[in-house]
Design a protein around this motif. Sequence first.
Motif, PDB file in Angstrom:
ATOM      1  N   ILE A 140      12.920  11.439  11.063  1.00 43.01           N
ATOM      2  CA  ILE A 140      12.630  10.025  11.284  1.00 43.01           C
ATOM      3  C   ILE A 140      11.468   9.654  10.361  1.00 43.01           C
ATOM      4  CG2 ILE A 140      11.216  10.570  13.335  1.00 43.01           C
ATOM      5  CD1 ILE A 140      12.158   7.761  14.408  1.00 43.01           C
ATOM      6  N   GLY A 141      11.811   8.924   9.309  1.00 48.08           N
ATOM      7  CA  GLY A 141      10.837   8.559   8.289  1.00 48.08           C
ATOM      8  C   GLY A 141      11.197   7.228   7.657  1.00 48.08           C
ATOM      9  N   ASN A 142      10.457   6.882   6.623  1.00 46.41           N
ATOM     10  CA  ASN A 142      10.662   5.604   5.955  1.00 46.41           C
ATOM     11  C   ASN A 142      11.692   5.691   4.841  1.00 46.41           C
ATOM     12  OD1 ASN A 142       9.895   2.826   5.962  1.00 46.41           O
ATOM     13  ND2 ASN A 142       8.730   3.136   4.097  1.00 46.41           N
ATOM     14  N   ASN A 143      12.085   6.942   4.495  1.00 47.16           N
ATOM     15  CA  ASN A 143      13.086   7.158   3.450  1.00 47.16           C
ATOM     16  C   ASN A 143      12.601   6.615   2.102  1.00 47.16           C
ATOM     17  OD1 ASN A 143      16.430   6.112   2.614  1.00 47.16           O
ATOM     18  ND2 ASN A 143      15.694   8.196   2.719  1.00 47.16           N
ATOM     19  N   ARG A 144      11.247   6.686   1.901  1.00 51.94           N
ATOM     20  CA  ARG A 144      10.686   6.118   0.680  1.00 51.94           C
ATOM     21  C   ARG A 144       9.321   6.789   0.393  1.00 51.94           C
ATOM     22  NH1 ARG A 144      11.727   0.966  -1.287  1.00 51.94           N
ATOM     23  NH2 ARG A 144      12.556   0.371   0.749  1.00 51.94           N
ATOM     24  N   PRO A 145       9.285   7.878  -0.388  1.00 49.56           N
ATOM     25  CA  PRO A 145       7.993   8.517  -0.675  1.00 49.56           C
ATOM     26  C   PRO A 145       7.105   7.629  -1.545  1.00 49.56           C
ATOM     27  CG  PRO A 145       9.727   9.509  -1.995  1.00 49.56           C
ATOM     28  CD  PRO A 145      10.404   8.558  -1.060  1.00 49.56           C
ATOM     29  N   GLU A 146       5.860   7.469  -1.132  1.00 47.07           N
ATOM     30  CA  GLU A 146       4.910   6.621  -1.852  1.00 47.07           C
ATOM     31  C   GLU A 146       3.798   7.488  -2.447  1.00 47.07           C
ATOM     32  OE1 GLU A 146       5.243   3.386  -2.115  1.00 47.07           O
ATOM     33  OE2 GLU A 146       6.322   2.608  -0.366  1.00 47.07           O
ATOM     34  N   PRO A 147       3.379   7.235  -3.679  1.00 50.04           N
ATOM     35  CA  PRO A 147       2.273   7.991  -4.273  1.00 50.04           C
ATOM     36  C   PRO A 147       0.990   7.794  -3.473  1.00 50.04           C
ATOM     37  CG  PRO A 147       3.455   6.736  -5.952  1.00 50.04           C
ATOM     38  CD  PRO A 147       3.958   6.257  -4.616  1.00 50.04           C
ATOM     39  N   LEU A 148       0.213   8.855  -3.343  1.00 57.41           N
ATOM     40  CA  LEU A 148      -1.046   8.764  -2.620  1.00 57.41           C
ATOM     41  C   LEU A 148      -1.953   7.697  -3.216  1.00 57.41           C
ATOM     42  CD1 LEU A 148      -2.917   9.938  -0.416  1.00 57.41           C
ATOM     43  CD2 LEU A 148      -3.739  11.573  -2.131  1.00 57.41           C
ATOM     44  N   MET A 149      -1.940   7.580  -4.537  1.00 59.75           N
ATOM     45  CA  MET A 149      -2.810   6.598  -5.176  1.00 59.75           C
ATOM     46  C   MET A 149      -2.353   5.161  -4.915  1.00 59.75           C
ATOM     47  SD  MET A 149      -5.080   8.561  -6.133  1.00 59.75           S
ATOM     48  CE  MET A 149      -6.110   7.240  -6.772  1.00 59.75           C
ATOM     49  N   GLU A 150      -1.081   4.993  -4.541  1.00 60.77           N
ATOM     50  CA  GLU A 150      -0.614   3.667  -4.121  1.00 60.77           C
ATOM     51  C   GLU A 150      -1.266   3.285  -2.793  1.00 60.77           C
ATOM     52  OE1 GLU A 150       1.605   0.046  -4.069  1.00 60.77           O
ATOM     53  OE2 GLU A 150       1.034   1.439  -5.666  1.00 60.77           O
ATOM     54  N   LEU A 151      -1.393   4.258  -1.904  1.00 64.55           N
ATOM     55  CA  LEU A 151      -2.108   4.022  -0.651  1.00 64.55           C
ATOM     56  C   LEU A 151      -3.544   3.591  -0.932  1.00 64.55           C
ATOM     57  CD1 LEU A 151      -2.629   4.244   2.439  1.00 64.55           C
ATOM     58  CD2 LEU A 151      -3.048   6.688   2.062  1.00 64.55           C
ATOM     59  N   VAL A 152      -4.200   4.288  -1.842  1.00 61.57           N
ATOM     60  CA  VAL A 152      -5.587   3.949  -2.183  1.00 61.57           C
ATOM     61  C   VAL A 152      -5.672   2.531  -2.740  1.00 61.57           C
ATOM     62  CG1 VAL A 152      -7.554   4.538  -3.654  1.00 61.57           C
ATOM     63  CG2 VAL A 152      -6.207   6.358  -2.575  1.00 61.57           C
ATOM     64  N   ASP A 153      -4.730   2.175  -3.606  1.00 56.18           N
ATOM     65  CA  ASP A 153      -4.727   0.838  -4.207  1.00 56.18           C
ATOM     66  C   ASP A 153      -4.562  -0.249  -3.142  1.00 56.18           C
ATOM     67  OD1 ASP A 153      -4.509  -0.967  -6.627  1.00 56.18           O
ATOM     68  OD2 ASP A 153      -2.536  -1.325  -5.743  1.00 56.18           O
ATOM     69  N   ILE A 154      -3.654  -0.032  -2.179  1.00 59.29           N
ATOM     70  CA  ILE A 154      -3.440  -1.019  -1.117  1.00 59.29           C
ATOM     71  C   ILE A 154      -4.678  -1.136  -0.236  1.00 59.29           C
ATOM     72  CG2 ILE A 154      -2.041  -1.596   0.907  1.00 59.29           C
ATOM     73  CD1 ILE A 154       0.299  -0.108  -0.480  1.00 59.29           C
ATOM     74  N   LEU A 155      -5.318   0.002   0.045  1.00 60.59           N
ATOM     75  CA  LEU A 155      -6.534  -0.033   0.841  1.00 60.59           C
ATOM     76  C   LEU A 155      -7.643  -0.792   0.123  1.00 60.59           C
ATOM     77  CD1 LEU A 155      -6.728   3.541   2.422  1.00 60.59           C
ATOM     78  CD2 LEU A 155      -6.611   1.363   3.650  1.00 60.59           C
ATOM     79  N   GLU A 156      -7.776  -0.585  -1.185  1.00 59.31           N
ATOM     80  CA  GLU A 156      -8.796  -1.300  -1.952  1.00 59.31           C
ATOM     81  C   GLU A 156      -8.593  -2.810  -1.845  1.00 59.31           C
ATOM     82  OE1 GLU A 156     -10.083   1.753  -5.549  1.00 59.31           O
ATOM     83  OE2 GLU A 156      -8.314   0.474  -5.829  1.00 59.31           O
TER      84      GLU A 156
END
Length: 327
Positions: free
Chosen positions: A252-268
């Motif tokens: 059970i997942g999102n079926n879409r791997p996201e780069p860790l640095m994308e997470l950082v960018d969204i948080l910024e």
Amino acid sequence: MTYLVTGAAGFVGMYVAKQLLEAGETVFGIDCLTDYYDVSLKEERLKELDKFEKFSFEKIDIADQAELSASLADKRIEYVIHLAAQAGVRYSLQNPHSYIQSNLVGFLNILEYCRHNPDLKHLLYASSSSVYGGNKELPYSVSQSVDKPVSLYAATKKSNELMAHSYSHLYRFPSTGLRFFTVYGPWGRPDMAYWMFTESMLAGKPIKIFNNGDMKRDFTYIDDIVSGIMKLVKAIPEDGGEGHPPYAVYNIGNNRPEPLMELVDILEKSLGVKAELELLPMQKGDVKETYADIEPLRKAVGYEPVTRLQTGIPKFVDWYREYFERT
């Protein structure tokens, strides 16, 4: 109907219990409120559930069989949603014994309860994407071998699946395991990267980026996880006779791997803060990428995640600011 939700003070447990209560169901929650992370957060989650008349709770350690049995003796539980566990890959390097007690001894006690419960209709329990270990074949599929875990946490979760299979085979009660993929959202866990990054960035501290940022995760928003659980509770595996016990396991997942640095960018962008990065090598027990094949779950119950990281992270940030202003 009456549901037992173990780990009711936990992140996923609170959301599952709340969804059931909003649907008018009766929920008995148990949790031992360990200090693995801030107990006050768990207590605040329980306050959200205490608003419902059909919710009751006891502080219980599932590894204590006598305590668990006594607590459940007068309950007529039809559905068990077992979410209590010692979580975290990295913590298993520091405190391995807690994983054995909670994830193995505790799970055995839950299985024994289910075995002797004549009212039981379905056991649904949390596994983890960690069982895939260093598997290089992506996306991760439930048909792949998961015999090479790279952390003790992963080994306990794979053991849970094997234990559930043996009990479903021997005693013919239905069980379904769910391999969760990086669950995040409001009321989440402080040991998860998105929470720790938020905390450090707001404090003006550097954030630790392992494997120099070359990592991907199948980030799954909490609402999508809960929708899958709700669909599966009543999707009871059939007993197919000898060699085919009433047993199932799903990603059970999102079926879409996201780069860790994308997470950082969204948080910024969400925090309005530029992150200071501390680049580090890969940590023991960790994996470079996770990616869920959810096709079997789609076919079984029509599961479809709908929340992108770009939507979910701002919702978490809004909750985080409000929560710490309030508390």
